[in-house]
Design a protein around this motif. Sequence first.
Motif, PDB file in Angstrom:
ATOM      1  N   GLY A  49       0.792  -1.224   0.000  1.00  0.00           N
ATOM      2  CA  GLY A  49       0.000   0.000   0.000  1.00  0.00           C
ATOM      3  C   GLY A  49       0.819   1.266   0.000  1.00  0.00           C
ATOM      4  O   GLY A  49       0.274   2.371   0.161  1.00  0.00           O
ATOM      5  N   ALA A  50       2.132   1.157  -0.210  1.00  0.00           N
ATOM      6  CA  ALA A  50       2.993   2.340  -0.243  1.00  0.00           C
ATOM      7  C   ALA A  50       2.603   3.229  -1.420  1.00  0.00           C
ATOM      8  O   ALA A  50       2.534   2.756  -2.557  1.00  0.00           O
ATOM      9  N   PRO A  51       2.348   4.505  -1.190  1.00  0.00           N
ATOM     10  CA  PRO A  51       1.892   5.371  -2.277  1.00  0.00           C
ATOM     11  C   PRO A  51       3.003   5.672  -3.281  1.00  0.00           C
ATOM     12  O   PRO A  51       4.186   5.712  -2.921  1.00  0.00           O
ATOM     13  N   VAL A  52       2.627   5.866  -4.539  1.00  0.00           N
ATOM     14  CA  VAL A  52       3.560   6.351  -5.545  1.00  0.00           C
ATOM     15  C   VAL A  52       3.840   7.823  -5.266  1.00  0.00           C
ATOM     16  O   VAL A  52       2.929   8.613  -5.031  1.00  0.00           O
ATOM     17  N   THR A  53       5.117   8.171  -5.263  1.00  0.00           N
ATOM     18  CA  THR A  53       5.538   9.563  -5.087  1.00  0.00           C
ATOM     19  C   THR A  53       6.476   9.943  -6.231  1.00  0.00           C
ATOM     20  O   THR A  53       6.815   9.114  -7.082  1.00  0.00           O
ATOM     21  N   ALA A  54       6.922  11.189  -6.209  1.00  0.00           N
ATOM     22  CA  ALA A  54       7.859  11.656  -7.237  1.00  0.00           C
ATOM     23  C   ALA A  54       9.187  10.926  -7.166  1.00  0.00           C
ATOM     24  O   ALA A  54       9.964  10.951  -8.126  1.00  0.00           O
ATOM     25  N   ASP A  55       9.463  10.255  -6.045  1.00  0.00           N
ATOM     26  CA  ASP A  55      10.740   9.559  -5.861  1.00  0.00           C
ATOM     27  C   ASP A  55      10.645   8.043  -6.026  1.00  0.00           C
ATOM     28  O   ASP A  55      11.650   7.348  -5.897  1.00  0.00           O
ATOM     29  N   THR A  56       9.456   7.512  -6.300  1.00  0.00           N
ATOM     30  CA  THR A  56       9.301   6.068  -6.490  1.00  0.00           C
ATOM     31  C   THR A  56      10.024   5.621  -7.754  1.00  0.00           C
ATOM     32  O   THR A  56       9.848   6.213  -8.826  1.00  0.00           O
ATOM     33  N   LEU A  57      10.827   4.579  -7.640  1.00  0.00           N
ATOM     34  CA  LEU A  57      11.531   4.039  -8.796  1.00  0.00           C
ATOM     35  C   LEU A  57      10.651   3.056  -9.549  1.00  0.00           C
ATOM     36  O   LEU A  57      10.034   2.174  -8.954  1.00  0.00           O
ATOM     37  N   ARG A 202      15.501   1.939  -1.840  1.00  0.00           N
ATOM     38  CA  ARG A 202      14.757   3.140  -2.192  1.00  0.00           C
ATOM     39  C   ARG A 202      13.284   2.763  -2.336  1.00  0.00           C
ATOM     40  O   ARG A 202      12.944   1.587  -2.416  1.00  0.00           O
ATOM     41  N   PRO A 203      12.383   3.746  -2.397  1.00  0.00           N
ATOM     42  CA  PRO A 203      10.988   3.404  -2.694  1.00  0.00           C
ATOM     43  C   PRO A 203      10.893   2.900  -4.130  1.00  0.00           C
ATOM     44  O   PRO A 203      11.238   3.616  -5.068  1.00  0.00           O
ATOM     45  N   VAL A 204      10.470   1.663  -4.320  1.00  0.00           N
ATOM     46  CA  VAL A 204      10.494   1.058  -5.648  1.00  0.00           C
ATOM     47  C   VAL A 204       9.152   0.418  -5.958  1.00  0.00           C
ATOM     48  O   VAL A 204       8.528  -0.209  -5.095  1.00  0.00           O
ATOM     49  N   ALA A 205       8.684   0.614  -7.194  1.00  0.00           N
ATOM     50  CA  ALA A 205       7.420   0.043  -7.628  1.00  0.00           C
ATOM     51  C   ALA A 205       7.596  -1.417  -8.010  1.00  0.00           C
ATOM     52  O   ALA A 205       8.650  -1.828  -8.506  1.00  0.00           O
ATOM     53  N   VAL A 206       6.567  -2.191  -7.792  1.00  0.00           N
ATOM     54  CA  VAL A 206       6.542  -3.617  -8.123  1.00  0.00           C
ATOM     55  C   VAL A 206       5.629  -3.809  -9.329  1.00  0.00           C
ATOM     56  O   VAL A 206       4.532  -3.238  -9.390  1.00  0.00           O
TER      57      VAL A 206
END
Length: 443
Positions: A49-57, A202-206
Amino acid sequence: MSEDIVLDELQRLLDAAVREMNVPGVAIGIVDGDSDHVLTAGVASTVTGAPVTADTLFAIGSTSKTVTATAAMHLIEEGAFDLDTRVVDLLPELRLSDPEAQEKLLVRHLLTHSGGFLGDIDDDPQDWGADALARSIAGFRELPQLFAPGSIASYSNAGLRLLGHLTSVVAGRPFEDLIAGTVLNPLGMTDSVYFPWEGIVRPVAVGHTVADGMPKPAPVWGLARDMAPEGGLLSSVRDQLRYARFHLRGEAQGPAPIGDETRRMMQRAHIEVGPPLEAIGLPWLLTHVGDARVVRHGGNISNLQLSEMVLLPDHDLAVTVLMNGASPLGPQLVSWCLENLRGIHPAPAEDAVPHPSPEEVVGSYDVNLWQNVVTLEGGDIVVTPELRQDLVDQGFPPLPTVRARLGADLLLRDADGHALGRFLTAADGTEFLHIGLRAAPRI
């Protein structure tokens, strides 16, 4: 309409998309003259549930090719080689299946997807060793040579992989270090990385697939180290804006990777290509929307993560879209921005004369990782990509089916009349289906 109102409407579109289009998360970045805008929606993972941000990879996929090309052009500016240098002069150990093609292959052929050897090849997702790229290139001697170098443009992951290896060898540095030193660091792209162990901190998208009508994280990473030159970069929308701003305007935080003349040369046509594009640059993909010149690239990691990078140099506009699920949302968002920020609309499609015997093209066309199976249904041509069974067993999601009409000119057109691909015959009589930028031979 004010800028704030336009951006508010765009945000509503993003929010609706993650609710209605099975897109877990999306980030869009816009270079609008002197202004940058970032909008996000959804989550990086439906589990956390981590939100997408400008820093999400996100895995940007094949937009990575333009990064590899920028490093290659950097070396060209330094005098290490030029576009018409033979590849074997830089890599004497290179072996291709066709000795004549091996002797004639030039650096420019790698940049323009016209090397002629099989473009979609196998990877070992478990191999992250330092020599993974070199060992992959050693296997190129097994790749079938489909046409002579420079004769046909057919999208080639293998060609950009070879270019990446070449730049690494010439520079005497690991590929990833070369890219960081010549492109990423000078542009301030400090959150763009190649290795999963760099991304995981880092914050990373799956990447996600859809099961029972709901997106869920995919059981595969979708990347391997030998894929780095053609598709391996992880990047945030913030970093992608820095990259877009450089290739659109030449702006860089540090020493520019390449000069303005070289940057513009990369965006000029170097070889014609089939629809839906017009030409290929070095290796930007070139077309028009209406009268507007468009320089673009995109990426697709096994239909798990998708990206768009679109530059309009004559309109001082760039749009980048990153998503962690398969959806037509990316091109839709780009079109929305062109229309609402610059008033740019597609030209009306032309009426086409139907082909008198569409059954002549029915058959299978081999891309290696999948086959494009062409059937005829109610007058429509249906192109169904069938993944190899080993990829299905690994959990890779299916590729979308294309339905189109065949014209007398052998162009495939969608319901609105826009060209999607074409059938062609090479000088040696080999029949190809050119779709998805790939020329796949009939089998």
